[in-house]
Structures are given as structure tokens and as C-alpha cells.
Design a protein around this motif. Structure first.
Motif, PDB file in Angstrom:
ATOM      1  N   UNK A   9       0.687  -1.370   0.058  1.00 44.50           N
ATOM      2  CA  UNK A   9       0.017   0.084  -0.030  1.00 44.50           C
ATOM      3  C   UNK A   9       0.968   1.340  -0.282  1.00 44.50           C
ATOM      4  N   UNK A  10       1.850   1.191   0.826  1.00 40.17           N
ATOM      5  CA  UNK A  10       2.714   2.136   0.548  1.00 40.17           C
ATOM      6  C   UNK A  10       3.613   2.647  -0.535  1.00 40.17           C
ATOM      7  N   UNK A  11       3.930   1.399  -1.125  1.00 43.34           N
ATOM      8  CA  UNK A  11       4.384   1.474  -2.598  1.00 43.34           C
ATOM      9  C   UNK A  11       3.654   2.119  -3.602  1.00 43.34           C
ATOM     10  N   UNK A  12       2.269   1.651  -3.425  1.00 41.71           N
ATOM     11  CA  UNK A  12       1.189   2.192  -4.392  1.00 41.71           C
ATOM     12  C   UNK A  12       1.026   3.809  -4.063  1.00 41.71           C
ATOM     13  N   UNK A  13       1.056   3.994  -2.837  1.00 44.03           N
ATOM     14  CA  UNK A  13       0.880   5.320  -2.456  1.00 44.03           C
ATOM     15  C   UNK A  13       2.057   6.315  -3.146  1.00 44.03           C
ATOM     16  N   UNK A  14       3.297   5.938  -3.061  1.00 42.75           N
ATOM     17  CA  UNK A  14       4.263   6.829  -3.207  1.00 42.75           C
ATOM     18  C   UNK A  14       4.248   6.632  -4.757  1.00 42.75           C
ATOM     19  N   UNK A  15       3.666   5.737  -5.521  1.00 46.57           N
ATOM     20  CA  UNK A  15       3.692   5.733  -6.999  1.00 46.57           C
ATOM     21  C   UNK A  15       2.867   6.681  -7.672  1.00 46.57           C
ATOM     22  N   UNK A  16       1.582   6.589  -6.615  1.00 49.04           N
ATOM     23  CA  UNK A  16       0.586   7.625  -6.890  1.00 49.04           C
ATOM     24  C   UNK A  16       1.087   9.032  -7.036  1.00 49.04           C
ATOM     25  N   UNK A  17       1.815   9.351  -5.898  1.00 54.80           N
ATOM     26  CA  UNK A  17       2.326  10.434  -5.564  1.00 54.80           C
ATOM     27  C   UNK A  17       3.314  10.887  -6.672  1.00 54.80           C
ATOM     28  N   UNK A  18       4.052  10.125  -7.017  1.00 56.61           N
ATOM     29  CA  UNK A  18       5.189  10.315  -8.022  1.00 56.61           C
ATOM     30  C   UNK A  18       4.481  10.651  -9.474  1.00 56.61           C
TER      31      UNK A  18
END
Length: 132
Positions: A9-18
Motif C-alpha cells: 500500500x505504501x508503495x502504491x501510494x508513493x507511486x501515485x504521488x510520483x
């Protein structure tokens, strides 16, 4: 097992932010370029002779540059909507190449609307994450 899900989930969120940062930055660049093209097209339409020919060359160059930025945005964000924007810019190029730069406004306005929507959605993601 819970640890892996939290990381995903953290990785998905980071990807969304990028993606949101990239989409926002690209939307601002493309938006500015579209506005420049519209303004110059109006001025070139009022010109005659060699000045008009030079203005058309300038418009062609700017339109290609903005279309390239749109393609880059699509590649960086993996968002298909940038392709539609590129198509609108290419239609404006057809008008420029046909010697009727005043007819670009319709196509560029459609592109500008789409770019503004993408930028707004990206800004919303950034705001949700307290980054904007």
C-alpha cells in the motif's frame, strides 16, 4: 504477512504521488505552451507576407515542442489521456500547415481543457497527501 501488505500500500501510494507530481508539472508546461501557441496564432493570422511565413514557422516549432512534451507526459505518467491531447495539437498543426493559423484555437482549446483536468486531478492527489 500484514507487513507485506502495508509495504505494498505504501508503495502504491508513493507511486501515485510520483505520478501526480509528474502529471502536475507536465500539465503546467503543456498548458503554458498551448496558451503561447494560441496567442501567437492570433498574431500570425493578422500578418501578411514574409512576416506571416516566419510566424507560421515559429508556430510549427512551438506546436511540435508542446506535442513532444505531451508525449513525454504520457510516457512518464502512463496516462493515455496525454495521447488525446497530442492528437488535438496535431490537428492544430494541420491548420497551421494549411495556412490558417486562426483555426487552431478550437483544437488547442480542447487540448487545454484536457490538460487542465489532468493538472487538477494531480493537484487533488497532492493535496490529499498534504503535499500541495
Amino acid at each position: 504477512m500484514k507487513d507485506n501488505r502495508a509495504r505494498e500500500r505504501q508503495g502504491d501510494r508513493t507511486g501515485d504521488i510520483k505520478r501526480a507530481v509528474s502529471a502536475y508539472a507536465q500539465s503546467e508546461k503543456v498548458k503554458s505552451g498551448l496558451i503561447w501557441i494560441c496567442q501567437i496564432a492570433d498574431q500570425v493570422a493578422a500578418m501578411e507576407g514574409p512576416g506571416r511565413q516566419q510566424g507560421v514557422l515559429l508556430l510549427q516549432t512551438l506546436a511540435h515542442m508542446v506535442a513532444d512534451e505531451s508525449d513525454l507526459a504520457g510516457s512518464v505518467t502512463n496516462d493515455r489521456r496525454w495521447h488525446e491531447i497530442g492528437q488535438k495539437i496535431n490537428m492544430a498543426l494541420v491548420m497551421i500547415n494549411s495556412g490558417v493559423p486562426q483555426e487552431t484555437t478550437f483544437h488547442l482549446t480542447q487540448a487545454l481543457t484536457r490538460v487542465t483536468r489532468i493538472g487538477g486531478q494531480a493537484a487533488a492527489v497532492l493535496k490529499e497527501n498534504n503535499l500541495f
